[in-house]
Design a protein around this motif. Structure first.
Motif, PDB file in Angstrom:
ATOM      1  N   HIS A 340      55.553  88.601  33.020  1.00 20.63           N
ATOM      2  CA  HIS A 340      54.676  87.543  32.521  1.00 20.63           C
ATOM      3  C   HIS A 340      55.408  86.204  32.468  1.00 20.63           C
ATOM      4  CE1 HIS A 340      52.801  91.256  31.014  1.00 20.63           C
ATOM      5  NE2 HIS A 340      51.659  90.584  31.005  1.00 20.63           N
ATOM      6  N   ASP A 343      52.546  79.114  30.469  1.00 15.05           N
ATOM      7  CA  ASP A 343      52.394  77.682  30.736  1.00 15.05           C
ATOM      8  C   ASP A 343      52.822  76.916  29.485  1.00 15.05           C
ATOM      9  OD1 ASP A 343      51.308  75.022  31.054  1.00 15.05           O
ATOM     10  OD2 ASP A 343      50.036  75.820  32.647  1.00 15.05           O
ATOM     11  N   LYS A 348      49.128  79.354  27.803  1.00 18.00           N
ATOM     12  CA  LYS A 348      48.407  80.373  28.558  1.00 18.00           C
ATOM     13  C   LYS A 348      49.395  81.268  29.299  1.00 18.00           C
ATOM     14  CE  LYS A 348      45.026  81.042  32.270  1.00 18.00           C
ATOM     15  NZ  LYS A 348      44.138  80.371  33.257  1.00 18.00           N
ATOM     16  N   HIS A 350      50.481  84.142  32.172  1.00 23.45           N
ATOM     17  CA  HIS A 350      50.145  84.577  33.521  1.00 23.45           C
ATOM     18  C   HIS A 350      50.848  85.898  33.793  1.00 23.45           C
ATOM     19  CE1 HIS A 350      48.227  80.764  34.683  1.00 23.45           C
ATOM     20  NE2 HIS A 350      49.154  80.204  33.928  1.00 23.45           N
ATOM     21  N   ASP A 354      49.156  86.591  39.483  1.00 25.69           N
ATOM     22  CA  ASP A 354      48.814  85.186  39.245  1.00 25.69           C
ATOM     23  C   ASP A 354      49.798  84.281  39.971  1.00 25.69           C
ATOM     24  OD1 ASP A 354      46.764  85.976  37.597  1.00 25.69           O
ATOM     25  OD2 ASP A 354      47.855  85.612  35.726  1.00 25.69           O
ATOM     26  N   VAL A 356      51.790  80.649  39.530  1.00 23.86           N
ATOM     27  CA  VAL A 356      52.167  79.765  38.430  1.00 23.86           C
ATOM     28  C   VAL A 356      52.844  78.502  38.951  1.00 23.86           C
ATOM     29  CG1 VAL A 356      52.426  81.629  36.763  1.00 23.86           C
ATOM     30  CG2 VAL A 356      54.400  80.913  38.116  1.00 23.86           C
ATOM     31  N   SER A 361      56.124  76.097  33.618  1.00 22.44           N
ATOM     32  CA  SER A 361      55.994  77.467  33.117  1.00 22.44           C
ATOM     33  C   SER A 361      57.370  78.040  32.824  1.00 22.44           C
ATOM     34  CB  SER A 361      55.268  78.358  34.136  1.00 22.44           C
ATOM     35  OG  SER A 361      53.971  77.880  34.406  1.00 22.44           O
TER      36      SER A 361
END
Length: 371
Positions: A340, A343, A348, A350, A354, A356, A361
């Motif tokens: 993971h 952001d 948030k 991701h 996903d 990024v 991030s």
């Protein structure tokens, strides 16, 4: 693709294809010597010659204030001088065995004749590269360059009435605009409000005064915040009664820009506002971080929750794409292969699959990126 098209194609994605003859020569040389690219041989003749990347040589370092300087650079093959005033350029500097990249606003007007560009850098307490550029980089240093980009730019022709709102080093992209207007002989009605703590900390102070003295259509208001306090947006009604009708460019600290954005929203005139942020507003991400693996580069590094994935990759020696470094241009986007990421602007998360923006991030536990 035919042989002619193959040879004429740009030698690299970071070198613009706007100069066809130059790209034909560089592209032909690079491709007809594949797989042995000619850079090693070109470098022996001239360090600025490269078929794979943009390079430049620092030719002058001029002090602006006690903690800022103008860096003048002579770009090598492939640099496009037709950039828009207000855009930024990526600068890569080799320090202690690895390349450090940052983006800085160009302060020079677009000019094919002079074949020079300039940036202005303010040394920041936490800014390793900025401090090195201001206090330690010698003339003659070879740097890597990225293509100029950014939407914070002055159009041609310019608006008839302009308002510039800047503070600190936020004046740098505006200097490119003012110098371009002066060079082109354009004379729009311009008010520039600039804030600095003291007179000695006003970047380009003498030049701004000279512009105001020489051009009656240009007005400069300098707010010395240590003695005069913060510039109040409410004072625009007296200083510039038609400010709501002017096209505005604003650049400076995040709280200043947030206040300007709210005021323009309240007035219903956000279509006239252009903002340039040098930093990213970050959400609370305490307790995050982890081990980041860069799959393609074969690099792994453990970082805290305040370090962006882009910074982590560059620190580990991974080859990372980047552009604005502010979450705007989407150049730095890469897929998350596992784990993971978070952001930093809004918190948030991701997950696997996903894509990024690595410049804004950070790791939210261990993660692997396709980079």
């Amino acid at each position: 693709m035919g042989l002619k098209d193959w040879i004429e194609a740009p030698a690299t994605a970071v070198v613009p294809a706007t100069r066809s003859k130059l790209n034909w020569l560089r592209g032909a040389t690079a491709r007809l010597t594949t797989p042995l690219l000619p850079d090693d041989y070109l470098h022996l003749a001239n360090p600025l010659w490269s078929a794979r990347e943009l390079r430049g040589r620092i030719v002058d370092v001029r002090s602006e204030t006690s903690d800022s300087a103008t860096i003048v650079i002579k770009p090598g093959w492939g640099f496009d001088f037709d950039y828009a005033p207000g855009q930024y350029v990526g600068i890569g500097l080799h320090i202690d065995g690895r390349w450090h990249w940052r983006s800085y606003s160009l302060t020079s007007p677009p000019n094919w004749d002079d074949k020079r560009i300039s940036i202005a850098v303010k040394a920041m307490p936490e800014g390793f590269l900025s401090a090195h550029l201001v206090n330690g980089v010698p003339s003659g240093t070879i740097v890597r360059l990225a293509t100029p980009s950014g939407n914070f730019a002055l159009p041609d022709p310019p608006p008839e009435r302009i308002l510039f709102l800047t503070a600190g080093s936020g004046v740098t992209p505006i200097m490119a605009m003012l110098r371009t207007l002066s060079r082109r002989g354009r004379r729009p009605d311009v008010l520039h409000v600039h804030s600095a703590r003291t007179e000695s900390e006003v970047m380009f102070g003498d030049e701004l005064k000279a512009l105001a003295d020489d051009h009656p259509e240009f007005r400069s208001h300098i707010q010395l915040t240590r003695s005069q306090g913060k510039f109040a947006l409410s004072s625009l009604d007296e200083l510039c009664p038609d400010w709501r009708e002017r096209t505005t460019w604003a650049c400076g600290p995040l709280p200043m820009l947030d206040e300007i954005e709210r005021r323009w929203q309240d007035e219903g005139i956000t279509d006239k506002l252009n903002l340039e942020r040098f930093a990213v507003s970050r959400a609370d991400t305490s307790g995050k971080g982890g081990t980041v693996t860069f799959e393609k580069s074969g690099k792994t590094v453990t970082v805290d929750g305040a370090t962006t994935l882009l910074e982590a990759g560059e620190g580990a020696g991974a080859l990372m794409p980047f552009g604005c470094r502010m979450g705007i241009c989407q150049t730095c986007v890469v897929p998350v292969l596992s784990g993971h990421a978070i952001d930093l602007r809004n918190g948030k998360e991701h997950a696997e699959g996903d894509r990024v923006q690595t410049c804004v991030s950070a790791a939210a536990g261990d993660c692997t990126l396709d980079a």
